[in-house]
Scaffold this motif. Structure first.
Motif, PDB file in Angstrom:
ATOM      1  N   PRO A  76      10.528  23.659  53.058  1.00  0.00           N
ATOM      2  CA  PRO A  76       9.188  22.844  53.294  1.00  0.00           C
ATOM      3  C   PRO A  76       8.523  23.402  51.647  1.00  0.00           C
ATOM      4  O   PRO A  76       7.504  22.372  51.357  1.00  0.00           O
ATOM      5  N   SER A  77       8.402  24.529  51.367  1.00  0.00           N
ATOM      6  CA  SER A  77       7.462  25.425  50.090  1.00  0.00           C
ATOM      7  C   SER A  77       8.274  24.310  48.988  1.00  0.00           C
ATOM      8  O   SER A  77       7.312  24.404  48.004  1.00  0.00           O
ATOM      9  N   ALA A  78       9.336  24.244  49.267  1.00  0.00           N
ATOM     10  CA  ALA A  78       9.667  23.716  47.759  1.00  0.00           C
ATOM     11  C   ALA A  78      11.050  22.570  47.598  1.00  0.00           C
ATOM     12  O   ALA A  78      10.762  21.573  46.543  1.00  0.00           O
ATOM     13  N   ALA A  79      10.906  22.107  48.780  1.00  0.00           N
ATOM     14  CA  ALA A  79      12.135  21.220  48.848  1.00  0.00           C
ATOM     15  C   ALA A  79      11.624  19.709  50.326  1.00  0.00           C
ATOM     16  O   ALA A  79      12.134  18.866  50.245  1.00  0.00           O
ATOM     17  N   PRO A 104       8.510  13.697  40.797  1.00  0.00           N
ATOM     18  CA  PRO A 104       7.778  13.624  41.641  1.00  0.00           C
ATOM     19  C   PRO A 104       6.334  13.521  40.883  1.00  0.00           C
ATOM     20  O   PRO A 104       5.764  14.736  40.523  1.00  0.00           O
ATOM     21  N   ARG A 105       6.612  12.202  40.350  1.00  0.00           N
ATOM     22  CA  ARG A 105       5.723  11.514  39.051  1.00  0.00           C
ATOM     23  C   ARG A 105       3.884  10.939  39.936  1.00  0.00           C
ATOM     24  O   ARG A 105       4.160  11.105  40.880  1.00  0.00           O
ATOM     25  N   ALA A 106       2.917  10.767  39.067  1.00  0.00           N
ATOM     26  CA  ALA A 106       1.881  10.702  39.578  1.00  0.00           C
ATOM     27  C   ALA A 106       1.673   9.216  40.520  1.00  0.00           C
ATOM     28  O   ALA A 106       2.148   8.389  39.374  1.00  0.00           O
ATOM     29  N   ALA A 107       1.145   9.051  41.244  1.00  0.00           N
ATOM     30  CA  ALA A 107       0.731   7.728  41.835  1.00  0.00           C
ATOM     31  C   ALA A 107      -0.043   7.307  40.682  1.00  0.00           C
ATOM     32  O   ALA A 107      -0.890   7.813  39.887  1.00  0.00           O
ATOM     33  N   ALA A 108      -0.332   5.989  41.162  1.00  0.00           N
ATOM     34  CA  ALA A 108      -1.310   4.916  40.068  1.00  0.00           C
ATOM     35  C   ALA A 108      -2.832   5.119  39.763  1.00  0.00           C
ATOM     36  O   ALA A 108      -2.895   5.478  38.867  1.00  0.00           O
ATOM     37  N   ALA A 109      -3.055   6.148  40.783  1.00  0.00           N
ATOM     38  CA  ALA A 109      -4.754   6.689  40.669  1.00  0.00           C
ATOM     39  C   ALA A 109      -4.677   8.280  40.003  1.00  0.00           C
ATOM     40  O   ALA A 109      -5.520   8.865  40.387  1.00  0.00           O
ATOM     41  N   GLY A 110      -3.315   8.467  40.320  1.00  0.00           N
ATOM     42  CA  GLY A 110      -3.155  10.003  40.145  1.00  0.00           C
ATOM     43  C   GLY A 110      -3.497  11.122  41.207  1.00  0.00           C
ATOM     44  O   GLY A 110      -3.133  10.537  42.701  1.00  0.00           O
ATOM     45  N   GLN A 111      -3.147  12.362  40.799  1.00  0.00           N
ATOM     46  CA  GLN A 111      -4.025  13.640  41.477  1.00  0.00           C
ATOM     47  C   GLN A 111      -2.600  13.976  42.830  1.00  0.00           C
ATOM     48  O   GLN A 111      -2.975  15.123  42.912  1.00  0.00           O
ATOM     49  N   VAL A 112      -2.235  12.717  42.962  1.00  0.00           N
ATOM     50  CA  VAL A 112      -0.833  13.070  44.047  1.00  0.00           C
ATOM     51  C   VAL A 112       0.060  12.337  43.367  1.00  0.00           C
ATOM     52  O   VAL A 112       0.269  11.680  43.120  1.00  0.00           O
ATOM     53  N   ALA A 113       1.433  12.748  43.884  1.00  0.00           N
ATOM     54  CA  ALA A 113       2.579  12.090  43.093  1.00  0.00           C
ATOM     55  C   ALA A 113       3.240  11.458  44.826  1.00  0.00           C
ATOM     56  O   ALA A 113       3.327  11.017  45.773  1.00  0.00           O
ATOM     57  N   VAL A 114       3.904  10.952  43.643  1.00  0.00           N
ATOM     58  CA  VAL A 114       4.636  10.104  44.732  1.00  0.00           C
ATOM     59  C   VAL A 114       6.208  10.676  45.440  1.00  0.00           C
ATOM     60  O   VAL A 114       6.695  11.253  44.795  1.00  0.00           O
ATOM     61  N   PHE A 325      14.985  21.228  43.248  1.00  0.00           N
ATOM     62  CA  PHE A 325      14.000  19.570  43.768  1.00  0.00           C
ATOM     63  C   PHE A 325      12.593  21.069  43.838  1.00  0.00           C
ATOM     64  O   PHE A 325      12.717  22.303  42.839  1.00  0.00           O
ATOM     65  N   THR A 326      11.240  20.134  43.551  1.00  0.00           N
ATOM     66  CA  THR A 326      10.428  21.110  43.914  1.00  0.00           C
ATOM     67  C   THR A 326       8.914  20.033  44.288  1.00  0.00           C
ATOM     68  O   THR A 326       9.456  18.360  44.877  1.00  0.00           O
ATOM     69  N   MET A 327       8.192  20.541  45.014  1.00  0.00           N
ATOM     70  CA  MET A 327       6.721  20.368  45.421  1.00  0.00           C
ATOM     71  C   MET A 327       5.358  20.124  44.207  1.00  0.00           C
ATOM     72  O   MET A 327       4.494  19.707  45.148  1.00  0.00           O
ATOM     73  N   LEU A 344       2.614  16.529  51.616  1.00  0.00           N
ATOM     74  CA  LEU A 344       2.501  15.825  49.767  1.00  0.00           C
ATOM     75  C   LEU A 344       2.205  16.828  49.041  1.00  0.00           C
ATOM     76  O   LEU A 344       1.777  18.177  48.573  1.00  0.00           O
ATOM     77  N   ALA A 345       2.888  15.845  47.392  1.00  0.00           N
ATOM     78  CA  ALA A 345       2.949  17.008  46.402  1.00  0.00           C
ATOM     79  C   ALA A 345       1.554  16.465  45.672  1.00  0.00           C
ATOM     80  O   ALA A 345       1.759  15.602  45.680  1.00  0.00           O
ATOM     81  N   PRO A 346       0.599  18.017  44.792  1.00  0.00           N
ATOM     82  CA  PRO A 346      -0.305  17.100  43.774  1.00  0.00           C
ATOM     83  C   PRO A 346       0.785  16.218  42.452  1.00  0.00           C
ATOM     84  O   PRO A 346       2.073  16.804  41.990  1.00  0.00           O
ATOM     85  N   ALA A 347      -0.069  15.776  42.145  1.00  0.00           N
ATOM     86  CA  ALA A 347       0.583  15.536  40.712  1.00  0.00           C
ATOM     87  C   ALA A 347       0.783  15.781  39.653  1.00  0.00           C
ATOM     88  O   ALA A 347      -0.193  17.447  39.533  1.00  0.00           O
ATOM     89  N   PRO A 348       1.120  15.955  38.545  1.00  0.00           N
ATOM     90  CA  PRO A 348       1.731  17.189  37.572  1.00  0.00           C
ATOM     91  C   PRO A 348       0.675  16.980  36.671  1.00  0.00           C
ATOM     92  O   PRO A 348      -0.241  16.116  36.388  1.00  0.00           O
ATOM     93  N   ASN A 349      -0.129  18.190  36.316  1.00  0.00           N
ATOM     94  CA  ASN A 349      -0.665  18.497  34.633  1.00  0.00           C
ATOM     95  C   ASN A 349      -1.027  19.108  34.563  1.00  0.00           C
ATOM     96  O   ASN A 349       0.950  19.776  33.983  1.00  0.00           O
ATOM     97  N   ASP A 350      -1.432  19.065  32.832  1.00  0.00           N
ATOM     98  CA  ASP A 350      -0.973  20.175  31.817  1.00  0.00           C
ATOM     99  C   ASP A 350      -1.126  21.918  31.933  1.00  0.00           C
ATOM    100  O   ASP A 350      -1.845  22.315  30.835  1.00  0.00           O
ATOM    101  N   GLN A 351      -1.867  22.275  33.392  1.00  0.00           N
ATOM    102  CA  GLN A 351      -1.637  23.602  33.864  1.00  0.00           C
ATOM    103  C   GLN A 351      -0.337  23.962  34.616  1.00  0.00           C
ATOM    104  O   GLN A 351      -1.238  25.203  35.211  1.00  0.00           O
TER     105      GLN A 351
END
Length: 464
Positions: A76-79, A104-114, A325-327, A344-351
């Motif tokens: 579950p750490s990665a998949a 796993p792209r960002a949800a509409a409000a950001g911060q978390v991935a769908v 696969f990734t989280m 849950l997975a976080p939304a991707p970012n530039d960091q």
């Protein structure tokens, strides 16, 4: 949600019975006469489950889907079900090759991935598989409900990233012992809430996860802990299916994924190797490629998320699948949607949080459908470049797959930092299949190999 907020601003540092003719070898290349199918995965039980599904009438796509769901329980750490991924799938008979993108792209409000994995695996099964989807989820459901022993890869991640799990009592209850220490390899653990969620997926299919009662439970649970994931985010999630990037290679095609995943890195590296794939040459190739990549991905000085899990499968009919696969970070956001067991997975970012380094690859003929090579890698950009190293070795230099996988690796980030494996560092973790004369015409030439740098398994199914 402190974990989600923190991830927005930090970089990531670098059961079933076996067929009589199955060989499961973790330290050597796997190859047999009478080849019928093979599955290589980052978790041994997942590989065995995938192989058994094929033995029971499935094909390589079915085996890969079943192996994924097993990894959602065992890795579950990665998949986890809350993450996403990308696959390349090939059908030799139909001369068809697709990228199946459920990143796993960002949800509409950001911060978390769908979450994308459930819909992605359903799409792979529907487009390439033979068996009903429910039967591919069932083995993972049983693993979660009945319990299993902690595999080596999960034990390693629990030890390394335990600090991320302590903020969530639900995760601590599953992955800590009675003394509050992370579980060790061989310890028993159960995930009843995750098992119940998998049961809903098995019984109700993909719609139950994205628009049914389970979907509403995921959305409500996410919002209860401050993650702005809604049922509309889940309902609106779409799998993208498109033709792979086709790069001429020898007299064949090198098929890779397009941006934002990292397939172009493999194709570019293949163009740079010129008969020398020594560690020095590898460092030079990566030194040339990485600055442009960092600029393209907007990463600045951040290191791409190296956390991923992969599965590769092929059968004698020429169906092949390579998935990563990734989280978006190790253990994703390290928070579960309450009552679901789904991390849950976080939304991707530039960091560095995200999926940009995922790069499954294949080599085949678009004219006659023959499949020669399939691979997927974890470990960020070094893993993607290691695939180019192995591909160059087996198809240009005629090395056996086993020897190619054991070649020493090196990497230069293009910003002044070089790495090699001389001091025990592992650069990338690959699962690969190489069929020297192609399948389906010569399936007995197929060699399967999991990376000795990891803890996976290569399994083969032979003719009875």
């Amino acid at each position: 949600m402190r974990r989600l907020a923190a991830l927005a601003g930090i970089a990531i540092l670098p059961l079933l019975t076996a067929c009589e003719n199955t060989r499961s070898i973790a330290s050597d290349a796997t190859q047999i006469d009478g080849f019928r199918a093979g599955v290589v995965a980052d978790d041994p039980r997942a590989a065995l489950i995938g192989r058994t599904v094929i033995a029971n009438g499935g094909n390589a796509a079915d085996g890969a889907v079943a192996a994924y769901f097993a990894m959602s329980v065992l890795m579950p750490s990665a998949a986890g079900l809350g993450g996403g991924g990308v696959c390349i799938a090939h059908d030799a008979e139909e001369k068809r090759t697709d990228v199946i993108d459920f990143l796993p792209r960002a949800a509409a409000a950001g911060q978390v991935a769908v979450p994308g994995n459930v819909r992605g695996m359903a799409a792979l099964n529907a487009r390439y598989g033979n068996l009903p989807f429910a039967g591919l989820v069932g083995p993972a459901e049983n693993l979660a409900l009945s319990g299993s022993t902690v595999p080596k890869a999960l034990a390693r991640d629990l030890q390394e990233f335990d600090y991320t799990l302590r903020e969530d009592p639900a995760l601590a209850a599953v992955f800590h012992d009675l003394n509050g220490a992370p579980l060790k390899e061989g310890d028993n653990f159960r995930q009843p809430e995750l098992g119940a969620s998998l049961g809903q997926v098995r019984a109700l299919g993909v719609n139950g996860f994205y628009s049914g009662l389970l979907g509403q439970k995921i959305a409500d649970g996410a919002q209860a802990i401050g993650a702005p994931l809604t049922i509309d985010d889940l309902r609106n999630h779409k799998v993208q299916i498109y033709a792979p990037v086709d790069t001429p290679f020898l007299d064949l095609s090198l098929w890779t994924t397009s941006a934002p995943s990292g397939g172009s890195l493999v194709a570019q590296a293949m163009g740079q190797f010129s008969g020398d794939n020594s560690p020095g040459a590898q460092a030079n190739v990566s030194r040339q490629l990485m600055p442009a990549r960092a600029q393209q991905e907007g990463l600045g000085g951040a290191t791409e998320n190296p956390s991923a899990a992969t599965v590769v499968a092929v059968d004698s009919d020429g169906v092949a699948v390579a998935c990563a696969f990734t989280m978006n970070a190790p253990f994703g956001a390290a928070r579960t949607a309450p009552g679901t067991g789904i991390i849950l997975a976080p939304a991707p970012n530039d960091q560095g949080i995200g999926f940009s380094a995922l790069a499954p690859v294949m080599v085949g003929s678009k004219f006659n459908g023959q499949l020669y090579f399939a691979s997927a890698a974890a470990g960020g950009a070094p893993g993607a470049l290691a695939q180019a190293l192995v591909l160059d070795a087996v198809m240009r230099r005629a090395l056996p797959l086993d020897q190619a996988m054991q070649l020493p690796r090196a990497f230069d980030d293009g910003a002044g930092q070089s790495y090699d494996e001389a001091g025990g560092l592992s650069l990338g973790r690959l699962n690969s299949i190489f069929c020297s004369r192609g399948t389906p015409s010569s399936p007995d030439t197929c060699q399967l190999r999991n990376d000795y740098r990891g803890n996976g398994l290569a399994t083969i199914l032979g003719e009875d």
